[in-house]
Design a protein around this motif. Structure first.
Motif, PDB file in Angstrom:
ATOM      1  N   VAL A 100       2.731  -7.983  -6.965  1.00 27.03           N
ATOM      2  CA  VAL A 100       2.240  -7.074  -5.926  1.00 27.03           C
ATOM      3  C   VAL A 100       0.766  -6.780  -6.205  1.00 27.03           C
ATOM      4  CG1 VAL A 100       4.490  -6.091  -5.332  1.00 27.03           C
ATOM      5  CG2 VAL A 100       3.133  -5.020  -7.126  1.00 27.03           C
ATOM      6  N   VAL A 101       0.005  -6.701  -5.125  1.00 27.19           N
ATOM      7  CA  VAL A 101      -1.439  -6.498  -5.210  1.00 27.19           C
ATOM      8  C   VAL A 101      -1.812  -5.340  -4.298  1.00 27.19           C
ATOM      9  CG1 VAL A 101      -3.691  -7.623  -4.938  1.00 27.19           C
ATOM     10  CG2 VAL A 101      -1.698  -8.998  -5.523  1.00 27.19           C
ATOM     11  N   SER A 102      -2.703  -4.493  -4.780  1.00 23.90           N
ATOM     12  CA  SER A 102      -3.182  -3.395  -3.933  1.00 23.90           C
ATOM     13  C   SER A 102      -4.077  -3.957  -2.824  1.00 23.90           C
ATOM     14  CB  SER A 102      -3.974  -2.391  -4.763  1.00 23.90           C
ATOM     15  OG  SER A 102      -5.272  -2.894  -5.062  1.00 23.90           O
ATOM     16  N   PRO A 103      -4.326  -3.173  -1.795  1.00 25.41           N
ATOM     17  CA  PRO A 103      -5.308  -3.607  -0.794  1.00 25.41           C
ATOM     18  C   PRO A 103      -6.686  -3.776  -1.444  1.00 25.41           C
ATOM     19  CG  PRO A 103      -3.988  -1.797   0.056  1.00 25.41           C
ATOM     20  CD  PRO A 103      -3.668  -1.923  -1.419  1.00 25.41           C
ATOM     21  N   PRO A 104      -7.555  -4.587  -0.839  1.00 22.65           N
ATOM     22  CA  PRO A 104      -8.896  -4.782  -1.397  1.00 22.65           C
ATOM     23  C   PRO A 104      -9.633  -3.451  -1.604  1.00 22.65           C
ATOM     24  CG  PRO A 104      -8.502  -6.347   0.363  1.00 22.65           C
ATOM     25  CD  PRO A 104      -7.342  -5.377   0.374  1.00 22.65           C
ATOM     26  N   GLY A 105     -10.179  -3.273  -2.794  1.00 22.99           N
ATOM     27  CA  GLY A 105     -10.958  -2.076  -3.099  1.00 22.99           C
ATOM     28  C   GLY A 105     -10.164  -0.793  -3.252  1.00 22.99           C
ATOM     29  N   SER A 158       0.807  -1.217   0.000  1.00 29.26           N
ATOM     30  CA  SER A 158       0.000   0.000   0.000  1.00 29.26           C
ATOM     31  C   SER A 158       0.840   1.268   0.000  1.00 29.26           C
ATOM     32  CB  SER A 158      -0.944   0.007   1.210  1.00 29.26           C
ATOM     33  OG  SER A 158      -0.199  -0.093   2.400  1.00 29.26           O
ATOM     34  N   CYS A 159       2.164   1.117  -0.025  1.00 28.95           N
ATOM     35  CA  CYS A 159       3.020   2.309  -0.010  1.00 28.95           C
ATOM     36  C   CYS A 159       4.357   1.987  -0.665  1.00 28.95           C
ATOM     37  CB  CYS A 159       3.234   2.797   1.420  1.00 28.95           C
ATOM     38  SG  CYS A 159       4.120   1.633   2.472  1.00 28.95           S
ATOM     39  N   ALA A 160       5.128   3.030  -0.924  1.00 30.63           N
ATOM     40  CA  ALA A 160       6.427   2.865  -1.576  1.00 30.63           C
ATOM     41  C   ALA A 160       7.384   2.046  -0.711  1.00 30.63           C
ATOM     42  CB  ALA A 160       7.023   4.231  -1.897  1.00 30.63           C
ATOM     43  N   HIS A 161       7.297   2.179   0.600  1.00 33.32           N
ATOM     44  CA  HIS A 161       8.168   1.403   1.488  1.00 33.32           C
ATOM     45  C   HIS A 161       7.919  -0.090   1.315  1.00 33.32           C
ATOM     46  CE1 HIS A 161       9.250  -0.627   5.274  1.00 33.32           C
ATOM     47  NE2 HIS A 161      10.315   0.164   5.190  1.00 33.32           N
ATOM     48  N   ASP A 162       6.646  -0.495   1.345  1.00 32.23           N
ATOM     49  CA  ASP A 162       6.300  -1.906   1.152  1.00 32.23           C
ATOM     50  C   ASP A 162       6.765  -2.400  -0.216  1.00 32.23           C
ATOM     51  OD1 ASP A 162       5.056  -1.808   3.617  1.00 32.23           O
ATOM     52  OD2 ASP A 162       3.008  -1.903   2.812  1.00 32.23           O
ATOM     53  N   GLY A 201      -3.617   2.862 -18.000  1.00 28.58           N
ATOM     54  CA  GLY A 201      -2.393   2.110 -18.217  1.00 28.58           C
ATOM     55  C   GLY A 201      -2.107   1.020 -17.209  1.00 28.58           C
ATOM     56  N   VAL A 202      -3.025   0.791 -16.273  1.00 24.31           N
ATOM     57  CA  VAL A 202      -2.839  -0.298 -15.322  1.00 24.31           C
ATOM     58  C   VAL A 202      -2.925  -1.610 -16.096  1.00 24.31           C
ATOM     59  CG1 VAL A 202      -3.789  -1.465 -13.295  1.00 24.31           C
ATOM     60  CG2 VAL A 202      -3.735   1.041 -13.390  1.00 24.31           C
ATOM     61  N   ARG A 203      -1.939  -2.468 -15.922  1.00 22.81           N
ATOM     62  CA  ARG A 203      -1.865  -3.702 -16.704  1.00 22.81           C
ATOM     63  C   ARG A 203      -2.739  -4.823 -16.153  1.00 22.81           C
ATOM     64  NH1 ARG A 203       0.342  -3.815 -21.429  1.00 22.81           N
ATOM     65  NH2 ARG A 203       1.432  -5.745 -21.066  1.00 22.81           N
ATOM     66  N   GLY A 204      -3.011  -4.816 -14.850  1.00 28.20           N
ATOM     67  CA  GLY A 204      -3.827  -5.861 -14.257  1.00 28.20           C
ATOM     68  C   GLY A 204      -4.802  -5.307 -13.245  1.00 28.20           C
ATOM     69  N   VAL A 233     -10.939   3.539  -3.705  1.00 25.74           N
ATOM     70  CA  VAL A 233     -10.616   4.491  -2.639  1.00 25.74           C
ATOM     71  C   VAL A 233      -9.461   5.409  -3.034  1.00 25.74           C
ATOM     72  CG1 VAL A 233      -9.868   4.692  -0.232  1.00 25.74           C
ATOM     73  CG2 VAL A 233     -11.443   2.872  -0.898  1.00 25.74           C
ATOM     74  N   MET A 234      -8.370   4.811  -3.512  1.00 27.53           N
ATOM     75  CA  MET A 234      -7.178   5.586  -3.836  1.00 27.53           C
ATOM     76  C   MET A 234      -7.134   6.006  -5.304  1.00 27.53           C
ATOM     77  SD  MET A 234      -5.799   5.775  -0.896  1.00 27.53           S
ATOM     78  CE  MET A 234      -4.184   6.434  -1.238  1.00 27.53           C
ATOM     79  N   GLY A 235      -7.722   5.198  -6.167  1.00 25.72           N
ATOM     80  CA  GLY A 235      -7.794   5.531  -7.580  1.00 25.72           C
ATOM     81  C   GLY A 235      -6.622   5.023  -8.400  1.00 25.72           C
ATOM     82  N   ALA A 236      -6.839   4.959  -9.688  1.00 24.43           N
ATOM     83  CA  ALA A 236      -5.818   4.483 -10.617  1.00 24.43           C
ATOM     84  C   ALA A 236      -4.575   5.366 -10.637  1.00 24.43           C
ATOM     85  CB  ALA A 236      -6.406   4.343 -12.020  1.00 24.43           C
ATOM     86  N   PRO A 237      -4.696   6.706 -10.577  1.00 21.70           N
ATOM     87  CA  PRO A 237      -3.473   7.522 -10.618  1.00 21.70           C
ATOM     88  C   PRO A 237      -2.507   7.203  -9.468  1.00 21.70           C
ATOM     89  CG  PRO A 237      -5.372   8.885 -11.100  1.00 21.70           C
ATOM     90  CD  PRO A 237      -5.901   7.545 -10.654  1.00 21.70           C
ATOM     91  N   TRP A 238      -3.060   6.924  -8.276  1.00 22.78           N
ATOM     92  CA  TRP A 238      -2.219   6.543  -7.138  1.00 22.78           C
ATOM     93  C   TRP A 238      -1.450   5.270  -7.459  1.00 22.78           C
ATOM     94  CZ3 TRP A 238      -3.469   1.928  -4.437  1.00 22.78           C
ATOM     95  CH2 TRP A 238      -2.623   1.641  -3.354  1.00 22.78           C
ATOM     96  N   TRP A 239      -2.130   4.246  -7.985  1.00 20.80           N
ATOM     97  CA  TRP A 239      -1.500   2.959  -8.277  1.00 20.80           C
ATOM     98  C   TRP A 239      -0.465   3.103  -9.396  1.00 20.80           C
ATOM     99  CZ3 TRP A 239      -0.772  -1.167  -5.626  1.00 20.80           C
ATOM    100  CH2 TRP A 239      -0.423  -2.374  -6.229  1.00 20.80           C
TER     101      TRP A 239
END
Length: 130
Positions: free
Chosen positions: A31-36, A10-14, A75-78, A40-46
């Motif tokens: 790597v997988v984002s947190p559920p949902g 969920s962050c750059a450190h992880d 541009g998110v691939r998955g 909440v955070m949106g595609a630009p964040w990811w």
């Protein structure tokens, strides 16, 4: 599709920890984002978070086909989207155009603990065949 281990970040450190550990152990992982998080955070964040990431990355958009579509267009691939069949077919069609892919279910994934994540991650990654 995901024989490689998955780790929730969920962050750059992880992300840095997972990337460095996977490289040092010469293990493939995703790597997988947190559920949902796509809702909440949106595609630009990811996109910003995983921009330089050499590992496959999945953005979990929960039950929101619209957020998954926006992520694919960004541009998110998955993406992960647990949506009705008709929406899934539409997302798969969009993914073909954007070069991405859509998963209907979240893969099993290690949630890193807030403390002592390094040893936990190493044990987890070593448990998978190279």
């Amino acid at each position: 599709m995901h024989a490689a281990p998955c780790v929730t970040i969920s962050c750059a450190h992880d992300l840095g920890l997972v990337t460095a550990m996977a490289a040092s152990l010469r293990v493939n992982c995703t790597v997988v984002s947190p559920p949902g998080a796509g809702c909440v955070m949106g595609a630009p964040w990811w996109v910003a978070l995983v921009a330089a990431c050499p590992l496959p990355a999945l953005l979990d958009c929960g039950q929101a086909a619209g957020y998954a579509a926006c992520a694919l267009r960004a541009g998110v691939r998955g993406v992960i989207a647990h949506v009705p069949v008709a929406q899934h077919h539409a997302l798969v069609s969009l993914a073909r155009v954007t070069g991405g892919h859509v998963m209907t279910h979240r893969p099993l994934s290690l949630d890193l603990p807030p403390r002592g994540a390094g040893p936990v991650l190493e044990r987890y990654l070593r448990a998978f065949p190279a």
